[in-house]
Design a protein around this motif. Structure first.
Motif, mmCIF file in Angstrom:
data_model
loop_
_atom_site.group_PDB
_atom_site.id
_atom_site.type_symbol
_atom_site.label_atom_id
_atom_site.label_comp_id
_atom_site.label_asym_id
_atom_site.label_seq_id
_atom_site.Cartn_x
_atom_site.Cartn_y
_atom_site.Cartn_z
ATOM 1 N N ARG A 1 0.782 -1.240 0.000
ATOM 2 C CA ARG A 1 0.000 0.000 0.000
ATOM 3 C C ARG A 1 0.813 1.289 0.000
ATOM 4 N N HIS A 2 2.079 1.226 0.357
ATOM 5 C CA HIS A 2 2.867 2.443 0.517
ATOM 6 C C HIS A 2 4.011 2.469 -0.492
ATOM 7 N N THR B 1 7.378 3.826 -1.975
ATOM 8 C CA THR B 1 8.561 4.520 -1.481
ATOM 9 C C THR B 1 9.747 4.148 -2.357
#
Length: 69
Positions: free
Chosen positions: A11-12, A14
């Motif tokens: 979900r993130h 980076t």
């Protein structure tokens, strides 16, 4: 130096930066563990004590290499 983009915990988004030699070792660890690079980074991120993800990844790789010796 190589900038690597990953998705942590599905979900993130980076990214982090590693020297090519560290990146190649990271890929080998993921293959050996039979997991995706995203999953490996998710695992490293969940356990890290360093503020910087790049540093946490380097320390993880160093510790893995030391275990192999």
């Amino acid at each position: 130096m190589k900038k690597i983009s990953v998705i942590i915990a599905k979900r993130h988004n980076t990214s982090f930066t590693l020297e090519d030699e560290f990146y190649q070792e990271l890929i080998q660890i993921a293959k050996r563990e039979n997991i995706s690079l995203n999953q490996l980074i998710t695992d490293i991120d969940a356990k890290r004590t360093a503020h910087n993800l790049s540093s946490a990844v380097r320390v993880f790789i160093l510790n893995d290499v030391k275990k192999q010796i």
